[in-house]
Structure formats: structure tokens, C-alpha cells
Design a protein around this motif. Sequence first.
Motif, mmCIF file in Angstrom:
data_model
loop_
_atom_site.group_PDB
_atom_site.id
_atom_site.type_symbol
_atom_site.label_atom_id
_atom_site.label_comp_id
_atom_site.label_asym_id
_atom_site.label_seq_id
_atom_site.Cartn_x
_atom_site.Cartn_y
_atom_site.Cartn_z
ATOM 1 N N MET A 1 35.638 55.925 49.537
ATOM 2 C CA MET A 1 37.070 56.120 48.586
ATOM 3 C C MET A 1 36.898 56.307 47.005
ATOM 4 S SD MET A 1 40.795 54.273 49.452
ATOM 5 C CE MET A 1 41.437 54.400 47.863
ATOM 6 N N THR A 2 37.120 57.179 46.419
ATOM 7 C CA THR A 2 36.865 57.513 45.311
ATOM 8 C C THR A 2 38.059 56.472 44.343
ATOM 9 O OG1 THR A 2 38.369 59.497 44.579
ATOM 10 C CG2 THR A 2 36.169 59.167 45.472
ATOM 11 N N GLU A 3 37.942 55.363 43.457
ATOM 12 C CA GLU A 3 38.538 54.972 42.674
ATOM 13 C C GLU A 3 39.520 55.384 41.538
ATOM 14 O OE1 GLU A 3 37.533 52.429 39.341
ATOM 15 O OE2 GLU A 3 36.334 50.884 41.238
ATOM 16 N N LYS A 4 40.989 55.168 41.849
ATOM 17 C CA LYS A 4 41.914 56.118 41.784
ATOM 18 C C LYS A 4 43.007 55.260 39.831
ATOM 19 C CE LYS A 4 44.964 56.502 45.795
ATOM 20 N NZ LYS A 4 44.454 57.586 46.011
ATOM 21 N N LYS A 5 43.439 56.368 38.956
ATOM 22 C CA LYS A 5 43.446 56.072 37.668
ATOM 23 C C LYS A 5 45.372 55.367 38.419
ATOM 24 C CE LYS A 5 45.407 58.710 35.046
ATOM 25 N NZ LYS A 5 45.249 59.358 33.411
ATOM 26 N N LEU A 6 45.168 54.194 37.693
ATOM 27 C CA LEU A 6 46.064 52.930 37.614
ATOM 28 C C LEU A 6 47.037 52.585 35.755
ATOM 29 C CD1 LEU A 6 44.487 50.483 40.117
ATOM 30 C CD2 LEU A 6 46.080 52.447 40.795
ATOM 31 N N GLU A 7 47.927 53.249 35.930
ATOM 32 C CA GLU A 7 48.300 52.580 35.134
ATOM 33 C C GLU A 7 50.020 51.866 34.951
ATOM 34 O OE1 GLU A 7 47.301 56.307 31.836
ATOM 35 O OE2 GLU A 7 49.368 57.145 33.725
ATOM 36 N N LEU A 8 50.315 50.792 35.123
ATOM 37 C CA LEU A 8 51.192 50.186 34.725
ATOM 38 C C LEU A 8 52.102 50.062 33.663
ATOM 39 C CD1 LEU A 8 52.975 47.968 36.690
ATOM 40 C CD2 LEU A 8 52.052 46.130 35.547
ATOM 41 N N TYR A 9 53.311 50.440 33.657
ATOM 42 C CA TYR A 9 54.167 49.826 32.850
ATOM 43 C C TYR A 9 54.926 48.893 33.007
ATOM 44 C CZ TYR A 9 53.496 55.174 31.654
ATOM 45 O OH TYR A 9 53.029 56.093 30.987
ATOM 46 N N TYR A 10 55.468 47.847 31.783
ATOM 47 C CA TYR A 10 56.261 46.398 32.374
ATOM 48 C C TYR A 10 56.233 46.109 30.753
ATOM 49 C CZ TYR A 10 52.643 43.855 29.764
ATOM 50 O OH TYR A 10 51.417 43.913 29.062
ATOM 51 N N LYS A 25 46.675 40.394 40.069
ATOM 52 C CA LYS A 25 45.644 39.009 39.727
ATOM 53 C C LYS A 25 45.183 38.963 41.304
ATOM 54 C CE LYS A 25 44.989 35.864 36.308
ATOM 55 N NZ LYS A 25 45.077 35.515 35.489
ATOM 56 N N GLU A 26 46.114 39.060 42.250
ATOM 57 C CA GLU A 26 45.652 38.491 43.133
ATOM 58 C C GLU A 26 44.473 39.297 43.997
ATOM 59 O OE1 GLU A 26 49.938 36.626 44.507
ATOM 60 O OE2 GLU A 26 49.225 38.371 45.774
ATOM 61 N N GLN A 79 47.133 46.596 49.953
ATOM 62 C CA GLN A 79 46.539 47.519 50.627
ATOM 63 C C GLN A 79 44.826 49.085 50.037
ATOM 64 O OE1 GLN A 79 48.016 48.552 54.183
ATOM 65 N NE2 GLN A 79 45.942 50.042 54.304
ATOM 66 N N TYR A 80 45.677 48.679 49.115
ATOM 67 C CA TYR A 80 44.269 49.560 48.126
ATOM 68 C C TYR A 80 43.638 48.677 47.680
ATOM 69 C CZ TYR A 80 42.488 52.714 44.482
ATOM 70 O OH TYR A 80 41.602 52.786 43.326
ATOM 71 N N ALA A 81 43.534 47.534 48.031
ATOM 72 C CA ALA A 81 42.052 46.502 47.448
ATOM 73 C C ALA A 81 41.797 46.384 49.107
ATOM 74 C CB ALA A 81 42.884 45.057 47.009
ATOM 75 N N ARG A 82 42.123 46.462 49.886
ATOM 76 C CA ARG A 82 41.476 46.364 50.924
ATOM 77 C C ARG A 82 41.402 47.906 51.914
ATOM 78 N NH1 ARG A 82 46.601 43.400 52.714
ATOM 79 N NH2 ARG A 82 47.912 45.662 53.335
ATOM 80 N N GLN A 84 39.442 49.499 49.246
ATOM 81 C CA GLN A 84 38.177 49.288 48.007
ATOM 82 C C GLN A 84 37.591 48.721 48.489
ATOM 83 O OE1 GLN A 84 38.895 52.699 46.445
ATOM 84 N NE2 GLN A 84 38.254 51.561 44.645
ATOM 85 N N ALA A 85 37.652 47.075 49.372
ATOM 86 C CA ALA A 85 36.953 46.668 49.937
ATOM 87 C C ALA A 85 35.762 47.097 50.988
ATOM 88 C CB ALA A 85 37.618 45.270 50.694
ATOM 89 N N ARG A 86 36.597 47.608 52.093
ATOM 90 C CA ARG A 86 35.588 48.179 52.976
ATOM 91 C C ARG A 86 35.025 49.630 52.337
ATOM 92 N NH1 ARG A 86 41.080 47.617 56.091
ATOM 93 N NH2 ARG A 86 41.786 50.263 55.020
ATOM 94 N N ASN A 87 34.674 49.567 51.285
ATOM 95 C CA ASN A 87 34.049 50.540 50.951
ATOM 96 C C ASN A 87 33.235 50.627 50.246
ATOM 97 O OD1 ASN A 87 34.684 52.814 52.512
ATOM 98 N ND2 ASN A 87 37.141 52.435 51.650
#
Length: 87
Positions: A1-10, A25-26, A79-82, A84-87
Motif C-alpha cells: 500500500m502506498t503511503e499517503k500524504k498526511l498534513e495536520l492542522y492544529y 505518537k502511539e 486503522q491506517y497504521a495497522r 501499513q504494518a501489514r504491508n
Amino acid sequence: MTEKKLELYYFDECPYCQIVLAALKETGLDKKVTFFNTRKDPSKREKLITDTGRGTVPCLYIDNKPMHESRDIAEWLHQYAREQARN
Ligand SMILES: N[C@@H](CCC(=O)N[C@@H](CS)C(=O)NCC(=O)O)C(=O)O
């Protein structure tokens, strides 16, 4: 699975953002995210309003598509981390 671009506004003082920051962090995804502090950079808050009609944070852009709501974002990150870990 390709990585997604992630941007957090906060911003740090926002308790809802802290939920998302904890999830990042987790999952270790904090290293994969670009952070935009909307209090330090008001132009990012303006962009948020232009894109979504809402200035509230947190907002996670996933491949340029904005997602609001801290609990939805935290759930998506786990969900996304899970996946990514499977691939
Ligand atoms: N239900 C939202 C609440 C988000 C929220 O109310 N964020 C506040 C900061 S804690 C906000 O952005 N307020 C508007 C502002 O400060 O400009 C969530 O869980 O993400």
C-alpha cells in the motif's frame, strides 16, 4: 500500500488536537506528518476555512482531502497504521 500524504492542522492549546497528537505518537505516524500550527500561521487557518468552511482544528489532510473531528481522525490513524504494518 502506498503511503499517503498526511498534513495536520492544529494548535497545542486545543484539547481535541491533543487526542490526535497522542494517536500520532502511539502509531509512530508523527514522523510521517507535516504539521501546520494555525495559531502561529493564520494563513493556514484561512486555508482551512476556504477548503472546508470551518476554521476548527484538528483537521487532517489525507492526500489533500480534509478530515475533521478528533475521534474520527484518531480512529483513521490507528486503522491506517495497522494497514501499513501489514504491508
Ligand atoms: N468536535 C471537534 C471540536 C474541535 C474544536 O472545537 N476545536 C477548537 C479548539 S479546541 C477550535 O478549533 N475552535 C476554533 C478556533 O479556535 O478558531 C473535534 O473533536 O475535533
